[in-house]
Each structure stands twice: as C-alpha cells, then as structure tokens.
Scaffold this motif. Structure first.
Motif, PDB file in Angstrom:
ATOM      1  N   THR A 131      13.242  -4.307  10.318  1.00 37.73           N
ATOM      2  CA  THR A 131      12.905  -5.397   9.951  1.00 37.73           C
ATOM      3  C   THR A 131      12.256  -6.231   9.293  1.00 37.73           C
ATOM      4  N   LEU A 132      10.802  -5.850   9.925  1.00 38.57           N
ATOM      5  CA  LEU A 132       9.980  -7.409   9.721  1.00 38.57           C
ATOM      6  C   LEU A 132       8.463  -6.233   8.688  1.00 38.57           C
ATOM      7  N   LEU A 133       8.785  -5.370   9.069  1.00 37.06           N
ATOM      8  CA  LEU A 133       8.094  -4.605   8.062  1.00 37.06           C
ATOM      9  C   LEU A 133       8.351  -3.754   6.632  1.00 37.06           C
ATOM     10  N   GLY A 134       9.507  -3.195   7.331  1.00 34.33           N
ATOM     11  CA  GLY A 134      10.402  -2.583   6.171  1.00 34.33           C
ATOM     12  C   GLY A 134       9.437  -0.557   6.243  1.00 34.33           C
ATOM     13  N   ASP A 135       9.516  -0.843   4.735  1.00 34.91           N
ATOM     14  CA  ASP A 135       8.390   0.433   4.668  1.00 34.91           C
ATOM     15  C   ASP A 135       6.916   0.462   4.260  1.00 34.91           C
ATOM     16  N   ARG A 136       6.570  -0.894   5.004  1.00 40.43           N
ATOM     17  CA  ARG A 136       5.316  -1.149   4.520  1.00 40.43           C
ATOM     18  C   ARG A 136       4.378  -0.373   5.677  1.00 40.43           C
ATOM     19  N   LEU A 137       5.858   0.289   6.942  1.00 39.34           N
ATOM     20  CA  LEU A 137       5.060   0.255   8.080  1.00 39.34           C
ATOM     21  C   LEU A 137       4.342   1.736   7.829  1.00 39.34           C
ATOM     22  N   ASP A 138       3.585   2.466   8.235  1.00 43.21           N
ATOM     23  CA  ASP A 138       2.493   3.675   7.662  1.00 43.21           C
ATOM     24  C   ASP A 138       2.219   4.114   9.584  1.00 43.21           C
ATOM     25  N   LEU A 139       2.237   3.811  10.195  1.00 46.28           N
ATOM     26  CA  LEU A 139       2.043   4.126  11.456  1.00 46.28           C
ATOM     27  C   LEU A 139       2.670   3.372  12.816  1.00 46.28           C
ATOM     28  N   TYR A 140       3.369   4.283  13.517  1.00 48.61           N
ATOM     29  CA  TYR A 140       4.046   3.714  14.442  1.00 48.61           C
ATOM     30  C   TYR A 140       3.377   4.435  16.242  1.00 48.61           C
ATOM     31  N   GLN A 141       3.135   3.808  17.341  1.00 55.11           N
ATOM     32  CA  GLN A 141       1.987   4.391  17.969  1.00 55.11           C
ATOM     33  C   GLN A 141       3.280   4.007  19.612  1.00 55.11           C
ATOM     34  N   PHE A 173       0.029   7.500  19.451  1.00 54.43           N
ATOM     35  CA  PHE A 173       0.174   6.822  20.467  1.00 54.43           C
ATOM     36  C   PHE A 173      -1.166   5.822  20.915  1.00 54.43           C
ATOM     37  N   SER A 174      -1.554   4.771  21.991  1.00 55.63           N
ATOM     38  CA  SER A 174      -2.616   4.673  22.064  1.00 55.63           C
ATOM     39  C   SER A 174      -2.580   4.524  24.009  1.00 55.63           C
ATOM     40  N   THR A 175      -3.250   4.759  24.597  1.00 55.41           N
ATOM     41  CA  THR A 175      -4.101   4.557  25.660  1.00 55.41           C
ATOM     42  C   THR A 175      -5.132   4.020  26.483  1.00 55.41           C
ATOM     43  N   SER A 176      -4.833   3.411  27.912  1.00 57.82           N
ATOM     44  CA  SER A 176      -5.368   2.604  28.811  1.00 57.82           C
ATOM     45  C   SER A 176      -4.999   3.394  29.855  1.00 57.82           C
TER      46      SER A 176
END
Length: 323
Positions: A131-141, A173-176
């Motif tokens: 809804t916010l970023l639409g097709d501007r999103l390149d990477l989803y982690q 993905f991210s890690t912690s």
C-alpha cells in the motif's frame, strides 16, 4: 548482486546505505538520541528529519534505503519522499516484515515491537508495505531470523516468498543475536523447487561483533548480496562512546570514529552494502567519509582487539534503553 543499479555504480558512497530505524519512530536503542533528535518527536517532525536525511544521502551518492514494518512510520516517510521525486528511479528500496510496531508513537511503551514469522503476519505486512511502497519495493526481508525461526521451515511461507520473487521482488532475510552464523547457514539451505530462496542477507557486523563474518563470506560466495547493519554498534563506536583504541586510530587518520568503524566493515570483500543509521545530516556526512579511510595493518590489528564474545555483546545490546 541482484540490484544492477548498485552493481554498476561507481560512486564511492553508493555501497553505503541509509537505514531508517533511528528516525522512523520516536524511540530506539541508539545512544545519544537525546542530542540527535529534536525535543519535538511528533510524526511531522520525524517525517521532516527523515526527508532531510534522504535528500542529503541521495545528493552524496547513497542509493540503497532500508526500512521495515516495525520502524514506526519509516515506510510511510520513505514513500512520501519517493512520491515527491518520481525521477529518482535509481534508488533501491528494501524493507522487512516479521516485527509489528506496537509502541503507539511512545518512547516508554512496555513493548515497542512484537515478533511473528508466521504466514499470516507475512500476508498482512506485505499488503501494508505494498500500500505504501507499491512497485518501488525492490527487496523484502524476513526480519531477524534466528535458528529456531519457523520462517526457516514453513513450506507454505516459502512458496509465497517464491511467488513474490517470481513477480520481481528480491527475497532476503536479516539476522540478530549471538548465533547469527547458524541462522545464516540454515537460511542458505532453504530451497523452493530445488532453487535457493534467498538472494540477500542482512546481519550485524562491527568492530565489537564479528562472529557472523565467516558465514557472511559463505553467503557471498553462494551468490547472496550481504548487507551489514549496526556497523556502529548502536552508537557504542561513535564519538564519546567509542573505546580508546578506536579513538586513537581516528586521531591518526584525521577522521571520525564512526568513519573508521564503518571503514573497517567496508574492508570485508563480502560486504555489498554497509548501512549508516545516522539520525542527523552531520552524522551522515561523517559516516560517508568511511570510503576515504585508509587503514594500515597495524591499525586493523589494534581494532581487532576490540572484539567481544558474542553472548556478552548481545546481552549488552539487550540492556540498551529505548529513548
């Protein structure tokens, strides 16, 4: 690197990204926020600060921007900035799902974010991000994967992530935590129809916490882009908080502690993007001197002595107050 816009770039600062964790919400665990942010931490005040940082970052060559669903209104602030500048088609946008922001725009909430790596949370947060970023999103982690995360074994979730990848969104993905290396290696083994699922990994690595280094090198060799977060150890490596050996090397180079700390990370051949978590334009400008820092082997060896045992590092990080 899956992002041709970064891989082809020659600007020295291009492989330093800007993370919005510190300015997308009024409370965070970075040291020095009382001085870094204005007394007015209203939505509009932090929107303005975020836009100032984004303008300064873009002007100085930064092309990767990192947000998350749990970073307050970071996606909203970024979306507003992008919408006002439609010609900036070379910005690479990453965000994360898996934590829900629950602080209600407060600095003293009992819980600031709640973690859930289930499929239902992915579906809800992906819709919110779209809804916010639409097709501007390149990477989803996936946000902060640990070895016991259900996201590593949920085949239905993997199928949905693979669908997103087929539609053009890079999946990462991210890690912690003290066993980041185990989480990275487990994620590298995740496949869908025989193909690796993840194209990027974002992990904590800095002068104090280097335990993920070998696993990040393995991820790089496997073809993943490595994004480094918390290169400043939540402010522990900046200015007055920096340990004396880092301050000494900074004096020798004639640059700031933060630039030296980030330069140490940039030396790693596997580091594709190193994030700045700056909360002020001055901090960002200082961070962006990192590519100009030329550390000799003696200085690198002295900084290597700063490394902490992972359990101790993460225990201290867990004690940092939200402020």
């Amino acid at each position: 690197m899956p992002f041709a816009r970064l891989a082809a770039a020659t600007t020295p600062t291009c492989h330093i990204g800007l993370g919005l964790a510190a300015v997308g919400r009024p409370g965070y665990i970075n040291l020095g926020r009382d001085h870094d942010l204005p007394p007015d931490r209203s939505v509009e005040a932090l929107r303005e600060r975020t836009h100032e940082l984004l303008d300064a970052a873009y002007a100085q060559g930064v092309r990767y921007i990192d947000a998350a669903r749990s970073y307050g209104r970071s996606e909203e602030f970024l979306a507003d900035w992008l919408a006002a500048r439609p010609a900036l088609d070379d910005v690479v946008v990453g965000s994360k799902w898996g934590y829900t922001y629950t602080a209600g725009w407060s600095t003293d909430a009992e819980h600031h974010e709640v973690k859930d790596h289930g499929l239902a949370t992915y579906e809800r947060q992906r819709a919110e991000t779209d809804t916010l970023l639409g097709d501007r999103l390149d990477l989803y982690q996936i946000h902060s994967v640990t070895p016991d995360s259900p996201a590593l074994t949920d085949s239905k979730l993997h199928a949905r992530l693979a669908e997103a990848a087929a539609e053009g969104v890079t999946v990462g993905f991210s890690t912690s935590g003290p066993v980041q290396a185990d989480a990275i290696r487990a994620a590298l083994a995740v496949t869908v129809d025989g193909e690796p699922l993840f194209r990027t990994v974002q992990s904590t690595y800095n002068a104090l916490e280097t335990s993920a280094g070998a696993a990040l090198a393995e991820a790089h060799d496997a073809g993943l882009t490595v994004i480094v977060k918390e290169g400043m150890a939540n402010g522990r490596l900046a200015g007055p908080h920096a340990p004396e050996p880092l301050q000494a090397v900074a004096r020798e180079t004639g640059l700031s502690c933060d630039a030296v700390a980030l330069a140490l990370v940039l030396r790693r051949p596997w580091a594709g993007v190193v994030l700045s978590g700056a909360a002020t334009v001055a901090q960002l400008a200082s961070n962006l001197h990192a590519p100009a820092v030329d550390l000799d082997e003696d200085q690198v060896a002295r900084l290597a002595a700063l490394v902490e045992e992972p359990g101790a590092y993460w225990a201290r990080r867990g004690q940092l107050p939200w402020h």
